[in-house]
Each structure stands twice: as C-alpha cells, then as structure tokens.
Design an enzyme around this catalytic site. Structure first.
Site, PDB file in Angstrom:
ATOM      1  N   CYS A   2       0.855  -1.175   0.000  1.00 56.41           N
ATOM      2  CA  CYS A   2       0.000   0.000   0.000  1.00 56.41           C
ATOM      3  C   CYS A   2       0.894   1.229   0.000  1.00 56.41           C
ATOM      4  O   CYS A   2       2.060   1.144   0.376  1.00 56.41           O
ATOM      5  CB  CYS A   2      -0.876   0.047   1.252  1.00 56.41           C
ATOM      6  SG  CYS A   2      -2.117  -1.244   1.305  1.00 56.41           S
ATOM      7  N   GLY A  28      -0.203   0.198  -5.044  1.00 58.94           N
ATOM      8  CA  GLY A  28      -1.558  -0.334  -4.895  1.00 58.94           C
ATOM      9  C   GLY A  28      -2.479   0.222  -5.961  1.00 58.94           C
ATOM     10  O   GLY A  28      -2.609   1.438  -6.070  1.00 58.94           O
ATOM     11  N   ASN A 102      -0.048   0.625   5.918  1.00 56.75           N
ATOM     12  CA  ASN A 102       0.696  -0.259   5.020  1.00 56.75           C
ATOM     13  C   ASN A 102       1.372  -1.335   5.866  1.00 56.75           C
ATOM     14  O   ASN A 102       2.141  -1.012   6.774  1.00 56.75           O
ATOM     15  CB  ASN A 102       1.748   0.574   4.259  1.00 56.75           C
ATOM     16  CG  ASN A 102       2.696  -0.260   3.404  1.00 56.75           C
ATOM     17  OD1 ASN A 102       3.816   0.151   3.156  1.00 56.75           O
ATOM     18  ND2 ASN A 102       2.254  -1.408   2.937  1.00 56.75           N
ATOM     19  N   GLY A 103       1.079  -2.597   5.578  1.00 58.34           N
ATOM     20  CA  GLY A 103       1.704  -3.687   6.331  1.00 58.34           C
ATOM     21  C   GLY A 103       0.662  -4.713   6.727  1.00 58.34           C
ATOM     22  O   GLY A 103      -0.475  -4.681   6.250  1.00 58.34           O
ATOM     23  N   TYR A 242      12.068  -5.346  -5.747  1.00 61.95           N
ATOM     24  CA  TYR A 242      10.951  -5.281  -6.691  1.00 61.95           C
ATOM     25  C   TYR A 242       9.974  -4.143  -6.442  1.00 61.95           C
ATOM     26  O   TYR A 242       9.514  -3.494  -7.371  1.00 61.95           O
ATOM     27  CB  TYR A 242      10.193  -6.618  -6.623  1.00 61.95           C
ATOM     28  CG  TYR A 242       8.821  -6.594  -7.259  1.00 61.95           C
ATOM     29  CD1 TYR A 242       8.673  -6.670  -8.642  1.00 61.95           C
ATOM     30  CD2 TYR A 242       7.671  -6.480  -6.474  1.00 61.95           C
ATOM     31  CE1 TYR A 242       7.412  -6.641  -9.219  1.00 61.95           C
ATOM     32  CE2 TYR A 242       6.413  -6.447  -7.049  1.00 61.95           C
ATOM     33  CZ  TYR A 242       6.290  -6.528  -8.428  1.00 61.95           C
ATOM     34  OH  TYR A 242       5.058  -6.481  -8.992  1.00 61.95           O
TER      35      TYR A 242
END
Ligand code: SF4
Length: 458
Positions: A2, A28, A102-103, A242
């Site tokens: 995210c 996202g 985020n996570g 990535y």
C-alpha cells in the site's frame, strides 16, 4: 502493498495528496481515497480503481482544509471491496480518527476477537480497523498519550499515517519493516511511503520516521515519541528488489542503484555465453543494466512494453491464449532472431508469466534463452504485507531450479545467492528481513494468521 501520503499545514493539502498518491500508484492499484479536514468538517472521497479514475478536479476541490491524508491499496489482509478502502475514518466522542496503513498486523485477529467480546462492532475486514478501535477505547484527553499504548500492542508490520482530531500522525513498527519518510514543502509537513512522491511535489526530504517512532504534527510543529527501543531492524528486502520505485530512496538508500548492484553481483556469480542481455520491462530493467555493465555484453530492450494497458482491458476470448502477455510486451524480431539471449528478471513467483514470455522469444527465433534472477528462490509466503501467492503456488517452494528451468522452457536458469543479494544491499545485512528466501521470520507468526495467509482465507 500500500502507499501512504499525508500533508499538514498547506491550503493545497488535498491536491498535494492527490499528486503524492499518483507517484505511489505502483504500491496499490485496487482502490484509493483521500480524507481532508478544515478544522470544522471532515471531507472524504474514495473509490475502487486507480488514482486517476477515482479523482477529478471537482472531487479535489471539495476536499478542503490544510490537513489531508491518502492511501492507495492492494489488499493483503481484508478482501478487495469498497468497505475496505482506506483511509478508514470513524467519528467518535465528538472527535475523529482516520488511518491509512501499510503492512500486516499479525495479531489483528486476536485483538479483534478480544474487542468483539466486549461489544466492538467492526465495519470492515481490515487489520487497520483494529488500530482505530483500540485508539477509540483508550483515547485520553491528549491524542499522543494513547498512541504508544496502542501501537506497542501490535505485532507484525505497519507504517501508518493517521489524523486524530486535527493532528497528523506518522508511525512505524519497531522493526521498520515498511518505509515511511518525512518531507517539508514551504511551511508544511509531508509524510510519504517513498521519496519519489516528495520529488514530484518538490518537497524536501527531511528524514525517515524511525523504526518504532511516532511523529505528531500540529500547529506547534513536529514532536516525537519512541516506542520501547528495539535493538534490530528488519526492513523488507523485497522493497529494494521489486516493490519500491527505482527513483525512490527507501530506508535512506536509493533503489535504482541497489538494483544495478544486484545485477552486477548476479553477473559475477552466474555468467553465461550470450550475444546480449535484456530485461522483461519494466521489472528487470535496472538489474539487467547492472548485469550488462558487469559482463560487458550489450544491453538491449528487445521486448517493448505497451504502457497503455490498464488493469481492466477486455480480453477477447478467441485470442485468450497468451493474449495478456502479448498485449503488454511485444518482441523485436530483428533484434532477437538467431541470438543467444540472457534475460534478467527481478523474481519468479509462479513462473507462468515468464513461461509465456520465453515462448514468445522462441517463436521469433531466439537461438538460446538463459534467465538470471536478481533475488534467490522465493520459498515461503510473506506475512508482513507483500501479496505473494500461497506456498502451494510459489514455484520455488515446490520445484528444483532445474524443474523450474524446464517448466519455463529455458536453456539455463540461475538465481543470485542469498549471500550475494545481501552483499549487494546498501545497508548491513542484519538490518533486513529476508524471510521469504531464508525462512527467518523476524517476529513470531500466530498460528491462525499463518494458516489464514497459507490458505488465503481472507
Ligand atoms: Fe519482505 Fe519477504 Fe520479509 Fe515479506 S518475508 S517482509 S516480502 S523480505
């Protein structure tokens, strides 16, 4: 997976947040939202889809106030549905709490069950909502007072941007697994997942929110609270390989240069006799550049990417076979015909996309196709917010390297070593999580959560 962005103290807070989310779109693509606050009212706009699809100028104009926070989402915990769009907002005791997260909070299910037993009613299936409920229950007069108590109960990974009664808050888990940085633009403060979003709005990078730090930004400026001190970090190494944008600095280091170093290390470890090096754009671009430079072989972009392929194009059924691959990447026959090619990729997850692409190279006459991967085999799922498939679907968890080579249809396949990957990183190896490669998860993973991820029973 995210992206987070927040602004405090700008009359253009919502426009800046919109631009910030635009720069973070790669984190996202599923849904997005912005919440703003003008000292009297909270305003919110959100929807499923890309930033550009969800917002137009009238939506941005309606988001008034000098505080805003926004989110782009790719679901990892919680299903892909409108009720799970973030930032998540609740009004409570005459105040408000909004969160963009985020996570993955690995003990969220446990905490949620506890709260449901005492009467809490949840509106979504997201782990982030657990934080809001905990804050709402514990909230003292001063916002900051209840934050450490709440956040120190969370396990797993989180970077979060919150707005609590007009205060903008940024927080990171104690291991610093996901990135979050602080910038300044004129007099206003910015919080962002990555620095590429600061660059876009010409904000100055100040520093990262430290692992285990909570920063509160209000009219008096920025103040900071530390959760109890951790003696180690566990930054997600996959952000470098990535996930993050190459023009970003994450965990204070540049992503592009790191990917090039990974490619160079790979060339040292796994050379091949060939006529050229190429990536499958865009994911392998920078590792391929590093590989070509180190090996002295020419770098070619022998497959061209169509940048206009959205997520929702209609796939005509009569062309269905390999159509999705071919519409994205088209090979240049005159460059590939009769050539021995080394493809450098950043990772292999299921192997099916690589297989289709390699088949296309063979069809246009590539004589030999070798593949080199700039991360070690991914053998185990991520419990901290990167949406890998289940262990069953991860090709490297079920097949040997030679079996993967044969499945993809390659002349040779080699991966960078774990040692080589860590060596190429710009920070000491002890500061990283590399659990999807080496099974050394930096936190305990509750059994129920592990099962949930393994079965994707979200
Ligand atoms: Fe990143 Fe892999 Fe660790 Fe997940 S398990 S946080 S993807 S390094």
């Amino acid at each position: 997976m995210c992206g987070l962005f927040g602004v405090y103290g700008s009359k253009d807070a919502a426009s800046l947040t919109y631009l910030g989310l635009y720069a973070l779109q790669h984190r996202g693509e599923e849904s997005t939202g912005i919440i703003s606050y003008d000292k009297k009212r909270i305003m919110q706009h959100q929807g499923m889809g890309l930033v550009n699809d969800v917002f137009d100028s009238s939506a941005i104009k309606r988001l008034k106030g000098n505080i805003a926070l926004g989110h782009v989402r790719y679901s990892t915990t919680g299903s892909s549905s409108a009720s799970n769009i973030q930032p998540f907002l609740v009004k409570h005791r005459g105040g408000h709490i909004a969160i963009a997260h985020n996570g993955n909070i690995t003990n969220a299910f446990f905490l949620r069950c506890q709260m449901e037993q005492t009467g809490s009613i949840f509106q979504s299936t997201m782990d982030s909502e657990v934080i809001i409920h905990m804050l709402a229950k514990l909230r003292n007069k001063k916002t900051a007072d209840s934050l450490p108590e709440v956040l120190s109960q969370l396990e797993g990974s989180f970077s979060a941007v919150m707005m609590i009664d007009g205060v903008l808050v940024g927080a990171r888990d104690r291991l610093g697994m996901r990135p979050l940085c602080i910038g300044k633009l004129d007099g206003s403060y910015i919080l962002s997942s990555e620095t590429c979003a600061l660059d876009l709005i010409r904000a100055k990078y100040i520093r990262d929110v430290a692992p285990g730090e909570i920063v509160c930004i209000d009219k008096n400026g920025l103040s900071t609270i530390k959760l109890e001190k951790e003696t180690r970090s566990a930054h997600c190494i996959f952000e470098f390989i990535y996930f993050a944008r190459p023009d970003s600095d994450i965990f204070t280091k540049n992503v592009y240069l790191t990917r090039k170093r990974l490619g160079a290390q790979l060339a040292k470890e796994a050379p091949a006799k060939a006529d050229m090096v190429m990536p499958f754009p865009d994911s392998g671009n920078y590792a391929a550049l590093g590989f070509a430079e180190e090996s002295g072989l020419p770098f070619e972009t022998a497959m061209i990417r169509n940048h206009y392929v959205g997520r929702t194009f209609i796939e005509p059924s009569q062309y269905a076979r390999d159509f999705r691959v071919r519409i994205k990447l088209n090979p240049i026959k005159d460059v590939l015909k009769g050539k021995r090619v080394i493809i450098v990729e950043d990772s292999i997850v299921r192997g099916t996309t690589s297989r289709s692409r390699v088949k296309t190279l063979r069809e246009v006459g590539a004589k030999e196709v070798h593949m080199r991967i700039s991360c070690p085999p991914i053998i185990s799922p991520c419990y901290y917010g990167i949406d890998f498939p289940t262990k069953k679907e991860l090709i490297a968890s079920n097949r040997t390297i030679n079996q993967i080579r044969d499945f993809i249809g390659l002349d040779s396949l080699k991966y960078i070593s774990l040692e080589g990957m860590l060596e190429a990183m710009p920070l000491p190896r002890s500061e990283f999580c590399a659990a999807c490669f080496n099974l050394k998860y930096p936190t305990d993973i509750p059994k129920g959560f592990r099962k949930n991820i393994l079965e994707k029973g979200k």
